[in-house]
Motif scaffolding. Structure first.
Motif, PDB file in Angstrom:
ATOM      1  N   SER A  15      97.527  15.078  31.767  1.00  0.00           N
ATOM      2  CA  SER A  15      97.939  14.044  30.810  1.00  0.00           C
ATOM      3  C   SER A  15      96.936  12.897  30.797  1.00  0.00           C
ATOM      4  O   SER A  15      96.645  12.328  29.748  1.00  0.00           O
TER       5      SER A  15
ATOM      6  N   LEU B 201      99.391   7.444  25.102  1.00  0.00           N
ATOM      7  CA  LEU B 201     100.375   6.667  25.864  1.00  0.00           C
ATOM      8  C   LEU B 201     101.609   7.470  26.232  1.00  0.00           C
ATOM      9  O   LEU B 201     101.975   7.528  27.406  1.00  0.00           O
ATOM     10  N   ASN B 204     101.199  10.078  28.879  1.00  0.00           N
ATOM     11  CA  ASN B 204     100.514   9.627  30.083  1.00  0.00           C
ATOM     12  C   ASN B 204     101.468   9.553  31.268  1.00  0.00           C
ATOM     13  O   ASN B 204     102.545   8.973  31.182  1.00  0.00           O
ATOM     14  N   VAL B 205     101.058  10.130  32.374  1.00  0.00           N
ATOM     15  CA  VAL B 205     101.958  10.235  33.522  1.00  0.00           C
ATOM     16  C   VAL B 205     102.285   8.852  34.092  1.00  0.00           C
ATOM     17  O   VAL B 205     103.426   8.584  34.484  1.00  0.00           O
ATOM     18  N   ILE B 206     101.318   7.957  34.075  1.00  0.00           N
ATOM     19  CA  ILE B 206     101.584   6.611  34.595  1.00  0.00           C
ATOM     20  C   ILE B 206     102.620   5.924  33.713  1.00  0.00           C
ATOM     21  O   ILE B 206     103.579   5.322  34.198  1.00  0.00           O
ATOM     22  N   PHE B 207     102.425   6.079  32.411  1.00  0.00           N
ATOM     23  CA  PHE B 207     103.346   5.435  31.475  1.00  0.00           C
ATOM     24  C   PHE B 207     104.762   5.969  31.648  1.00  0.00           C
ATOM     25  O   PHE B 207     105.732   5.213  31.686  1.00  0.00           O
ATOM     26  N   GLN B 209     106.079   7.322  34.262  1.00  0.00           N
ATOM     27  CA  GLN B 209     106.655   6.843  35.519  1.00  0.00           C
ATOM     28  C   GLN B 209     107.102   5.404  35.421  1.00  0.00           C
ATOM     29  O   GLN B 209     108.085   5.011  36.029  1.00  0.00           O
ATOM     30  N   ARG B 210     106.358   4.650  34.641  1.00  0.00           N
ATOM     31  CA  ARG B 210     106.691   3.226  34.536  1.00  0.00           C
ATOM     32  C   ARG B 210     107.935   2.999  33.687  1.00  0.00           C
ATOM     33  O   ARG B 210     108.595   1.968  33.815  1.00  0.00           O
TER      34      ARG B 210
ATOM     35  N   PRO C 326      97.508   2.832  31.333  1.00  0.00           N
ATOM     36  CA  PRO C 326      98.360   1.692  31.644  1.00  0.00           C
ATOM     37  C   PRO C 326      98.360   1.401  33.151  1.00  0.00           C
ATOM     38  O   PRO C 326      97.965   2.256  33.942  1.00  0.00           O
ATOM     39  N   GLN C 332     104.533   2.495  42.878  1.00  0.00           N
ATOM     40  CA  GLN C 332     103.883   3.743  42.459  1.00  0.00           C
ATOM     41  C   GLN C 332     102.468   3.830  43.000  1.00  0.00           C
ATOM     42  O   GLN C 332     101.974   4.899  43.343  1.00  0.00           O
TER      43      GLN C 332
END
Lengths: 158, 377, 362
Positions: A15, B201, B204-207, B209-210, C326, C332
């Motif tokens: 991703s 976005l 996106n894995v970070i997104f 998770q957030r 982001p 995390q």
């Protein structure tokens, strides 16, 4: 458990790479740049016809406008940007008539709602396309719309 | 959610000091002059106390002194990102009160502009939300595409953001001759671009998770607090005024009300993403079928509403926007009350961001998509 | 003057001999220290300023913008103009700040990056100090910066700064581990901690290719962890513009703020050059075995250019991260380190040791 752990890691990385692909694709294509160099492109920078830059009073070649000084725009203006100062003039037939002396327009107060232009019975006002309004002195934002020595066009109904 | 609560218990056994910080009125992610007073326990937010009024202009009171056509330019300045919908509420109210039937053409154009405004608003929300989360590039992609809509607006209405295009009885002027062509071009363009938003976005894995499981708002709470619009629909609260009480050309179009059930930040995000697709569907159904006719009916120069109370609601891009007018038969309203969606949406802030971290608070306030002038009015 | 662009050692040797013949050894050392110090100061300023410009241009192109393009050719002098502006700006003193620590902090941050620069070979023979534990030294001095950040946050007497500093502390302490372990992986492959020797060992092929799978994993981990260590997006929690306004340097203004800013970019340069040295062969040209003609062409490109190009490539990747992703949340961030990077890293060190023992590397 372990399978899930690795699945998380690899799908996560995939991703992230997808996102990076998007930004890179724009990085290598300078043709997608959309910002313009402003003061340099002044010549080809044309506003659309309907653009609400400021309120103007069009005059024809004989320095005549259509404003009769009726004051409807002044009444309709929601925040008092327009003020009409009229004077009395003796016409050709010897009668005293009320005509416009100054059509004062305060650009600093205008919210560009367009009610003055819409309600004007003689279509004397119009939108100007000027958009560079910045000045160093705020009194310069108070404008007199009718030009010096201008008269009302013949045939405009009073 | 569970993780943070367990963390809290761990902390509570230690001697700690609570501290208060003021987030705002000047803070990069409150998108305006909202002031949130936070009581923090380390990184964890204990209490969120919004303080409103930094951009209070008294619009409701001002409206009591001006005529109905003049209120348009003030309702523009509430939620400036859904200016067109706000104006439409006032216009519909006046038209309904006077029992004027506007031409079909006006209805169609109003609806098209509504949906374009909604698209533009959601685009701006998307890019600002990404920026709140730290993905700064989203901001420019969103603005780039929004610019295309604003150009369409400018060509027809003359203004980009606050158009003042609606007037009681119709529209200020007719649409530009290129309007239909440009809208169709835009839809074609944006259908290609929108998947890119997801790549950048949404996926996106970070997104994820957030946003997932952050700031959960249950359906009951959404109804109790009166959270409407995409924020309410993210909790499964079916509150789309376009469906419940259709106005303008909405009865003629087929569209879905996008609902999510989970109620977390990610569902609120997804509702808006789906709404962008749905808005394009609505536009496609309408754009080729604009009937011929006049752009406004002739109104009396001075509009006086008959004595009585009137209420009109529309679906603005952030929720249900309502105008309540009490008229005493004069040309100015006796009382002018606005139901602004953002004020209600703000009220859940404390409820859903308690026990989350500061970073989550930013994500939550971003997902509620607050526009501050609409809160303070 | 025996100046040779492919080998600076003769040039430095010549300077040393010329000085020794003219004066006493004490003055020779003093002069040489001054000379090297000045050279580094200049290098530091130029690279720092250029990186700020490069970052702005890179992010602008990624965001469909033009970026700075007014001052000088293509805006190259933009950062110089910014620096002049920052120099003239007022240094605001905070009433309840701890004055001493508040003033020391920016210098500590800068010193950390400055010291680390000394041990990196910029080209063949262009090397300030050639320590036999060079890798170890860089690891040690680059963590001085975090003290500066912590002090800045603590002494500002601002809650936003404090939160930022505490985040940064937790972050750097954890990520130091990953950077260290990934470097250790490469040290296992090289069998030495001497940086110039590590570079020399890569004459036949870069370590990234020599150590294949294990080196590749180490490279990825190094990139991620070092991005976190230098507090850059998506790990810029200490700064976290949208959450903490500016994090640890909220209260700084003028040139003190510029120090933090410059140090951030120099740290980026240092980790990129460390990565280039350990994985991509430092100033070594790209060689393919048995392609003699190709290798000669590659040798013709000066070592300094190779070094800058490799470092630039890594810097671009780090910038690319920042302008795509982001920001992570603090928990995390720590989860990523302790649950993902650390196990992978430990396993990777083991794998690399096995590869070296069994002679499976090239």
């Amino acid at each position: 458990m372990i399978k899930e752990y690795f699945k998380d890691v690899f799908s996560g990385i995939a991703s992230l790479l997808r996102g990076m692909k998007v930004t890179l694709s724009y990085f290598v294509r300078p043709s997608t740049i959309i910002t313009q160099k402003y003061p340099e492109n002044r010549a080809e920078l044309k506003m659309f016809e309907a653009f609400r830059g400021e309120v103007v009073m069009p005059h024809n070649e004989n320095n005549e406008h259509k404003c009769t000084g009726c004051g409807i725009c002044e009444i309709n203006c929601p925040n008092g940007s327009i003020e009409i100062i009229s004077k009395f003039e003796v016409g050709e037939d010897g009668k005293k008539r009320k005509v416009i002396d100054q059509h004062i327009y305060r650009l600093a107060m205008c919210t560009f709602c367009g009610l003055c232009i819409k309600t004007c019975p003689s279509n004397a006002l119009a939108w100007g396309q000027e958009f560079e309004h910045a000045v160093f002195d705020r009194t310069k934002l108070t404008k007199v719309l009718n030009q010096e020595g201008s008269t009302v066009q013949k045939g405009v109904k009073e | 959610m569970e993780q943070t609560t367990t963390k809290r218990e761990d902390i509570s056994s230690i001697d700690y000091q609570e501290f208060v910080i003021n987030m705002g009125p000047q803070h990069p992610s409150t998108h305006g002059v909202l002031r949130l007073m936070l009581k923090l326990k380390g990184e964890i937010v204990e209490v969120v106390q919004p303080h409103c009024g930094y951009i209070h202009r008294g619009i409701e009171k001002m409206c009591e002194h001006i005529t109905y056509p003049q209120t348009i330019h003030l309702t523009d300045r509430l939620d400036y990102l859904s200016a067109h919908m706000n104006n439409e509420a006032v216009c519909l109210l006046v038209e309904n009160a006077l029992q004027i039937e506007v031409p079909e053409r006006v209805k169609y154009i109003r609806t098209i502009l509504d949906e374009l405004t909604r698209l533009a608003s959601h685009q701006l929300w998307w890019c600002a939300f990404g920026m709140d989360m730290g993905a700064l590039t989203t901001f420019f992609y969103g603005l780039r595409d929004r610019e295309k809509i604003l150009d369409i607006f400018e060509k027809t209405t003359g203004s980009r953001l606050i158009q003042s295009f609606n007037v009681p009885g119709g529209l200020m002027n007719d649409i530009h001759k290129d309007f239909q062509k440009e809208v169709k071009e835009f839809i074609k363009y944006f259908r290609k671009i929108l998947p890119e938003y997801d790549q950048l976005l949404t996926g996106n894995v970070i997104f994820q998770q957030r946003t997932k499981d952050i700031g959960i708002l249950t359906k009951e709470d959404a109804i109790n607090f009166g959270v409407t619009g995409p924020s309410g629909r993210g909790s499964g609260f079916s509150c789309d005024v376009r469906k419940i009480a259709p106005y303008s050309a909405y009865p003629y179009v087929k569209f879905e009300e996008k609902l999510q059930t989970k109620g977390d930040t990610f569902s609120r995000y997804m509702v808006r993403m789906h709404e962008m697709w749905e808005s394009m569907n609505i536009l496609e159904q309408l754009i080729d079928n604009i009937p011929e006719g006049t752009h406004a009916v002739k109104m009396k120069p001075i509009i006086k509403l008959p004595e009585g109370e009137y209420y009109q609601r529309v679906e603005a891009s952030r929720g249900e926007f309502g105008v309540h007018v009490i008229s005493d038969g004069n040309k100015t309203p006796y009382r002018f009350k606005l139901r602004s969606p953002n004020f209600m949406n703000l009220s859940v802030m404390h409820h859903i961001s308690r026990n989350h971290k500061i970073a989550d608070l930013i994500a939550i306030s971003g997902s509620l998509d607050l526009v501050i002038p609409d809160i303070d009015r | 003057m025996p100046f040779n662009i492919y080998d600076f050692s003769t040039f430095t040797q010549w300077i040393h001999e010329a000085l020794t013949s003219a004066m006493s050894p004490f003055w020779v050392v003093t002069l040489e220290i001054l000379f090297v110090g000045l050279a580094f100061l200049l290098f530091y300023a130029v690279i720092g300023l250029f990186l700020v410009y490069a970052e702005r241009r890179v992010c602008a192109f990624m965001q469909c913008r033009l970026g700075p393009n007014r001052v000088g050719f293509q805006g190259l002098l933009q950062t110089v103009a910014d620096l002049i502006k920052l120099l003239f700006k007022e240094l605001i003193t905070i009433k309840y700040a701890d004055k001493l620590l508040f003033n020391i902090a920016p210098f500590l941050v800068i010193i950390g990056s400055f010291l680390a620069l000394a041990a990196i070979p910029l080209a063949n023979g262009l090397h300030a100090v050639d320590l036999n534990i060079g890798v170890f030294y860089i690891m040690a001095v680059s963590s001085i910066g975090v003290i500066g950040i912590l002090l800045a946050g603590w002494s500002s007497n601002s809650k936003y700064s404090l939160i930022g500093a505490m985040r940064s502390g937790a972050q750097i302490v954890s990520y130091e581990l990953s950077v260290g372990l990934s470097i250790i992986t490469m040290v296992v492959l090289a069998g030495t901690m001497d940086i110039s020797e590590i570079v020399e060992l890569q004459r036949g092929g870069w370590f990234l290719f020599k150590g294949h799978i294990s080196a590749f994993i180490a490279f990825i981990i190094f990139l991620v962890a070092s991005t976190a260590e230098i507090n850059r997006g998506p790990f810029d929690l200490a700064e976290a513009e949208s959450e903490l306004t500016a994090g640890f340097h909220t209260e700084y203004s003028g040139i003190k703020f510029a120090f933090f800013f410059l140090a951030e970019y120099m740290n980026m340069f240092i980790v990129a050059s460390l990565g280039a040295t350990l994985f991509l062969g430092g100033w070594m040209p790209f060689h393919v075995p048995f392609w003699e003609g190709f290798n000669t062409v590659m040798d013709w490109i000066p070592p300094f250019v190779w070094y800058i190009a490799k470092t630039g490539f890594l810097i671009f990747i780090i910038m690319w991260f920042k302008w795509t992703f982001p920001r992570l949340r603090i928990d995390q961030l720590l989860t990523l380190e302790w649950k993902y990077l650390l196990p992978f890293n430990l396993f990777n060190v083991l794998l690399m040791a096995l590869l070296v023992l069994l002679g499976l590397h090239f």
